[in-house]
Each structure stands twice: as structure tokens, then as C-alpha cells.
Design an enzyme around this catalytic site. Structure first.
Site, mmCIF file in Angstrom:
data_model
loop_
_atom_site.group_PDB
_atom_site.id
_atom_site.type_symbol
_atom_site.label_atom_id
_atom_site.label_comp_id
_atom_site.label_asym_id
_atom_site.label_seq_id
_atom_site.Cartn_x
_atom_site.Cartn_y
_atom_site.Cartn_z
ATOM 1 N N ASP A 1 -0.182 6.995 -3.520
ATOM 2 C CA ASP A 1 -1.271 6.500 -4.364
ATOM 3 C C ASP A 1 -1.662 7.489 -5.448
ATOM 4 O O ASP A 1 -1.805 7.119 -6.625
ATOM 5 C CB ASP A 1 -2.500 6.202 -3.504
ATOM 6 C CG ASP A 1 -2.397 4.870 -2.785
ATOM 7 O OD1 ASP A 1 -1.462 4.101 -3.074
ATOM 8 O OD2 ASP A 1 -3.252 4.599 -1.923
ATOM 9 N N HIS B 1 0.853 -1.187 0.000
ATOM 10 C CA HIS B 1 0.000 0.000 0.000
ATOM 11 C C HIS B 1 0.888 1.235 0.000
ATOM 12 O O HIS B 1 2.125 1.140 0.090
ATOM 13 C CB HIS B 1 -0.947 -0.009 1.193
ATOM 14 C CG HIS B 1 -2.162 -0.865 0.979
ATOM 15 N ND1 HIS B 1 -3.090 -0.596 0.008
ATOM 16 C CD2 HIS B 1 -2.595 -1.993 1.617
ATOM 17 C CE1 HIS B 1 -4.044 -1.508 0.035
ATOM 18 N NE2 HIS B 1 -3.764 -2.374 1.002
#
Length: 382
Positions: free
Chosen positions: A151, A121
């Protein structure tokens, strides 16, 4: 077209749709259980596009997706490397059908390398690039800056830029290509300036001790009398002097901001002084000047700030306040965002009608019905 996933890939699709691209989202038949569950109207990243549900393991579903690929300028997918290949929707298969297709692949680690197949992540991708180690105060653990830098900045924005660049190139070459947008690569690119400063010896390895990482007392946040915070950042000498003049603070420790030995004492002076007034009082005194000042607002407060209201930085869509599309254009202003649309039979039909003529839809439906009939016959024979 967008093959539904979570996080960076949908945000990339939203960015393109916000600026006028017609994007169809190919979703799963059943909920994936990925990401944070929320009511549809609050899943803001799904705005500005229509969706259809498709079983990618069903031959009829695959045929529909392939028909979409034949008409698409670009495809966005955010699966682990090899997943779309196993579905028969990998780059080679898609480009064989549509040689002009731009195939955008957005992953954390990239399409190759030792970690390519590992889960991860945002926090992991910014950790391996060196970014996370540089964020935080001196003597404290690294601080994760939400999942915005990895992200979305290093992933979604770079993927969107890569797709648009490849689309422009395809106009002249007539050929599509694969865009390998790895979040780790994008974050490393974002660190270009910091890398140069580090190589020049202008930034040290210890976080919280440098000019832009809260090391400098004149580039930091301070608590006010009411427990709220303000930010200051007068790096330039003339702006620094203006700040001191405006707040009425004068001391030998503040005379030379380039003297790092004076930074601890200067910080103590700033901290004590800013606690003598509320955030509102400091805002009234400093906002709009060249002191490089802004109050630290939470999200609800930011929506109501006069500057952001004047520019329309936030808009209300479907009863939900949210960021407006960015950037801005002088001539081709994007339309107001449309709220996330429920996947109903009516909406699916509308989505497909944007891509196929009625006779094409009829042919696809007939093929699908034929496939279903053959499947039912096989089940009966069992």
C-alpha cells in the site's frame, strides 16, 4: 486536491502535505464505512490538510469540485478505474478544463489489464508480484509484512514521486498528464535488486534459505533471556568478526559465514548464546558498534529510543505521538504537522478561502443556491 478514499491515496496526500503542499480533501457527505473506524485524532494520515464535504452526485457539488480542479496543480484519486469518469471527473474532462493538471491515479492493479476492475488489498498485490512468496522462514507459509510494503511503499510513495515528477515536467512543457500508479507496479519495481540477484543465481526460489530472508544465521533475529528479541546483520566479514569478538563466541562452525552448509549449526550456536543474556544486556554490549546490531523494539519502545528521540523521528501532535515528516531538508524544513481537522462549517470555509477569492466564493454560493432552488421546484411539481 484529494478525492477522499482509503489507505494509499490519503497517505500519498499526507506525504505531499507533510512537505509543504496545500492539499484540500474532498470528502463524502456521509461516512463511507470504508477502512478501520477510529476517533479523528488517531486517524493520523489525515493530518496537515483541510477537508470539505461534497455530494459528487449533486450538480452544485460537482461544480464546486470542477472549480477546484481549475485551480489545482494536481489531483489524487484512488477509486477503481472508470469511477471518476462516471462522475464526470475523469482525466479527459479535468485536463480539458486545466491542461496543466497532473492527474494522479492510485490503484492496486492499475488502470488496465485483466484484473483492473477486481477488488484487492495489499496482501494480494504483493502476492502476485512474487514478493510475498519470498517473505517468511524456511518450511513455513509466506508471512504478510503488515500493509507497509504494498500500500505505502509500492503505492503511496511511488504515486507521490510520480506526481512530483509530472509537476516538474509540466513547468517546462505547460502540459499536465495522468500518473497511473499501480501498487503492483511499484512493488515489482521495489524488487529490482532481488530480481537481478535471482537471475544471477545468487538468490534461490525457496524463502528462508537466502542471505537476507532469515536464511543466513548472521542476518536474523534472536530471542534473549527475557523473551525479548535482538537483530544482527553483519554481512561484511570485518563486521561479522567484530560481532563474534564482542559476544565472545568462537567455534569452527562460525569460521566461514559464506559456507552455507555450516548455517544450521551456526544458527543453533547463536540462538543458544543470545539466550544467555537479556535484550538490555546485549544492547549495552553491542549497540553503537559496527556489529550491525539493534534491539527489536515495539512501537512504544521505538518512540523512547535515544537515537530516534535525538533526531526527532517521532513528534507529538494534538496529544498523539506519531512519525515526523520525512525526508529532511537543510533549508526548507517542513512545518510541524497539524492534527486531523474536523469537518465543520468554519473549517470548510477556511479550506475554500485558501483556494478562492471572496467574489469567487460568492458566485459559487449563488450558483449552488440556484441549483437547490430549481431542485426544490422540481420536487414540488412532482
Amino acid at each position: 486536491m484529494e478525492l477522499a478514499g482509503i489507505g494509499p491515496a490519503p497517505f500519498c496526500a499526507m506525504l505531499l502535505a507533510d512537505l509543504g503542499a496545500t492539499v484540500i480533501r474532498v470528502d463524502r457527505k456521509e461516512p463511507s464505512g470504508l477502512g478501520l473506524s477510529r476517533p479523528l485524532q488517531f486517524d493520523l494520515v489525515l493530518r496537515n490538510r483541510k477537508s470539505i464535504r461534497v455530494d459528487l452526485k449533486d450538480p452544485a457539488g460537482l461544480e464546486l469540485v470542477r472549480a477546484l480542479i481549475d485551480k489545482a496543480d494536481a489531483l489524487i484519486e484512488g477509486f477503481r478505474p472508470g469511477v471518476t469518469e462516471r462522475l464526470g471527473l475523469g482525466p479527459d474532462a479535468c485536463l480539458a478544463r486545466n491542461p496543466k493538471l497532473v492527474y494522479g491515479r492510485l490503484t492496486g492493479w492499475g488502470q488496465d489489464g485483466p484484473l483492473a476492475q477486481s477488488a484487492g488489498h495489499d496482501i494480494n498485490y504483493i502476492a502476485i508480484t512474487g514478493l510475498l512468496s519470498a517473505i517468511g522462514r524456511a518450511g513455513q507459509a509466506p508471512t504478510a509484512p503488515l500493509n507497509v510494503v504494498g500500500d505505502y511503499a509500492g503505492g503511496s510513495v511511488y504515486a507521490a514521486l510520480g506526481i512530483v515528477s509530472a509537476l516538474l515536467e509540466a513547468r517546462s512543457s505547460g502540459k499536465g498528464q495522468v500518473v497511473d500508479a499501480a501498487i503492483a507496479d511499484g512493488v515489482a519495481s521495489l524488487l529490482t535488486i532481488q530480481t537481478g540477484l535471482r537471475a544471477a543465481g545468487l538468490v534461490g526460489p525457496e524463502r528462508g534459505t537466502n542471505l537476507l530472508d532469515t536464511g543466513a544465521p548472521f542476518y536474523d533475529t534472536y530471542e534473549c533471556a527475557d523473551g525479548k528479541y535482538i537483530s544482527i546483520g553483519p554481512i561484511e566479514a570485518k563486521f561479522y568478526r567484530l560481532l563474534l569478538d564482542r559476544i565472545g563466541l568462537d567455534a569452527p562452525e562460525l569460521a566461514n559465514p559464506e559456507d552455507r552448509a555450516s548455517w544450521p549449526a551456526a544458527r543453533r550456536l547463536f540462538a543458544a548464546h543470545f539466550k544467555t543474556r537479556t535484550r538490555a544486556q546485549w544492547t549495552e554490549l553491542l549497540e553503537g558498534t559496527d556489529a550491525c546490531f539493534a534491539p527489536v523494539l515495539d512501537l512504544d519502545e521505538a518512540v523512547a529510543h535515544p537515537h530516534l528521540k535525538a533526531r526527532g523521528t517521532f513528534v507529538e501532535v494534538g496529544g498523539v505521538m506519531q512519525p515526523a515528516p520525512a525526508p529532511r531538508f537543510s533549508r526548507t524544513r517542513p512545518a510541524e504537522p497539524r492534527p486531523p481537522a474536523a469537518i465543520t462549517a468554519e473549517n470548510e470555509a477556511a479550506a475554500l478561502a485558501e483556494w478562492f477569492a471572496p467574489d469567487e466564493l460568492a458566485a459559487l454560493a449563488a450558483a449552488s443556491a440556484g441549483g437547490a432552488a430549481r431542485q426544490n421546484q422540481l420536487e414540488t411539481m412532482k
